[in-house]
Motif scaffolding. Sequence first.
Motif, PDB file in Angstrom:
ATOM      1  N   LYS A 195      62.691  85.454  17.990  1.00  0.00           N
ATOM      2  CA  LYS A 195      62.363  84.257  17.650  1.00  0.00           C
ATOM      3  C   LYS A 195      62.688  83.087  18.732  1.00  0.00           C
ATOM      4  N   ILE A 196      62.904  83.462  19.849  1.00  0.00           N
ATOM      5  CA  ILE A 196      62.886  82.416  20.911  1.00  0.00           C
ATOM      6  C   ILE A 196      61.671  82.218  21.292  1.00  0.00           C
ATOM      7  N   ARG A 197      61.164  80.719  21.497  1.00  0.00           N
ATOM      8  CA  ARG A 197      59.968  80.461  21.693  1.00  0.00           C
ATOM      9  C   ARG A 197      59.668  80.279  23.125  1.00  0.00           C
ATOM     10  N   PHE A 198      60.398  79.841  23.864  1.00  0.00           N
ATOM     11  CA  PHE A 198      60.235  79.232  25.051  1.00  0.00           C
ATOM     12  C   PHE A 198      60.345  80.371  26.459  1.00  0.00           C
ATOM     13  N   VAL A 199      59.368  80.175  27.054  1.00  0.00           N
ATOM     14  CA  VAL A 199      59.332  81.220  28.182  1.00  0.00           C
ATOM     15  C   VAL A 199      60.003  80.819  29.493  1.00  0.00           C
ATOM     16  N   GLY A 200      59.999  79.431  29.810  1.00  0.00           N
ATOM     17  CA  GLY A 200      60.478  79.072  31.208  1.00  0.00           C
ATOM     18  C   GLY A 200      61.970  78.530  30.962  1.00  0.00           C
ATOM     19  N   TYR A 201      62.481  77.499  31.707  1.00  0.00           N
ATOM     20  CA  TYR A 201      63.633  77.043  31.580  1.00  0.00           C
ATOM     21  C   TYR A 201      64.246  76.357  30.356  1.00  0.00           C
ATOM     22  N   ALA A 202      63.074  75.975  29.460  1.00  0.00           N
ATOM     23  CA  ALA A 202      63.360  75.517  28.336  1.00  0.00           C
ATOM     24  C   ALA A 202      64.104  76.525  27.342  1.00  0.00           C
TER      25      ALA A 202
END
Length: 261
Positions: A195-202
Motif C-alpha cells: 500500500k505504499i503509494r509513492f515511487v520517488g523520494y516521497a
Amino acid sequence: MYRSNSQLFEYICLKTALMVDSLVIIPTYNEIENIERIIHSVFSQDISFDILVVDDNSPDGTATKVKQLQEQYSDRLFIEERKGKQGLGTAYIHGFKWALRKSYQYIFEMDADFSHNPNDLPRLYQSCIENEGDIVIGSRYITGVNVVNWPMSRVLLSWGASKYVQMITGMDIHDTTAGFVCYKRAVLEKINLDKIRFVGYAFQIEMKFKTYLLGFNIKEIPVIFTDRTQGKSKMSGSIISEAIFGVLKMKIKSLFKRYEI
Ligand SMILES: Nc1nc2c(ncn2[C@@H]2O[C@H](COP(=O)(O)OP(=O)(O)OP(=O)(O)O)[C@@H](O)[C@H]2O)c(=O)[nH]1
Ligand SMILES: [Mg+2]
C-alpha cells in the motif's frame, strides 16, 4: 543495560561473529563509478552487514560489476535485477520484501553515491540495537544543516522540504526526507508494503509517516551528508512535485478511517 562501552562492543562482536542480522539495501541506477567502492566500504566495517543491491537494469553495467564482486563476497553480497528504471521507492519495497523472506532483524537504506557515509552504519546499528528507536534516521538537520558540497539552492530545497513535511504531517522529525535509515524488522512487517503509494523520494516521507502513525519510536542521530562526486543525480521535477502535492494528499487521506497503513 551495558556496564561499559567495551562490554557493548564485545556483545556486538560476539553477536556478529555468530550471525549476520543486518542487511544494507542499496538501490542503483547507473552507479558504475561508485558501486565497487561502496560495497568494499560496507564490508570493511567492524560490524558485519550483508548487502542487497537492487538494480534497475542500469545501462552502464552496474549489475555486471556487482556479479563480479559476488565471486569475492559470495555469501554476503546479493543482487536483485529489475527490468527497467522504476523509481527508488519501488526498489526499496522490493528489497524490504526480499529481506523479510530471510531472517534479517535490522534493515538499512543507503544510497550508492557516498552521500551516506558507510562509516556511519555502525552508529545507526548501535542505536537500533540499544532500542533507542524502532527506526533510526541518519539526520542532516538535527544540529543545523550538515550537508557538504550541495549548492545553496539544493540545500534550501531539501531543508525546506523537510520543514514543509514536518509542518503538514505533524511528525516531530528534523529530517523527514532522509534516505539513510535503519529499520527494525517489526516495523517493516507491520507496514503494508503493497500500500505504499509513492515511487520517488516521497516514498521516504510515506514510510516515516506510516511508522509514526503506527506508534513506533523514531530516533534521529546526526550524520554529515556529502554530495555525490561521481555519477549523475536522478532527481527530477516530477519527483519533487510528487513530494510537494503527494504529502498534502497523504495527510488529508490519513484523516479518514480508510487510510491503509
Ligand atoms: N534501483 C533504482 N535505484 C535508483 C533509482 N533512482 C535512484 N536510484 C538510486 O537511489 C540512490 C539515490 O539517488 P540519487 O540520484 O543519488 O539521488 P539524490 O541523492 O537525491 O541525488 P544526488 O543529488 O545525485 O545525490 C542512488 O543509489 C541511485 O542510484 C531507480 O529508479 N531505481
Ligand atoms: Mg545522491
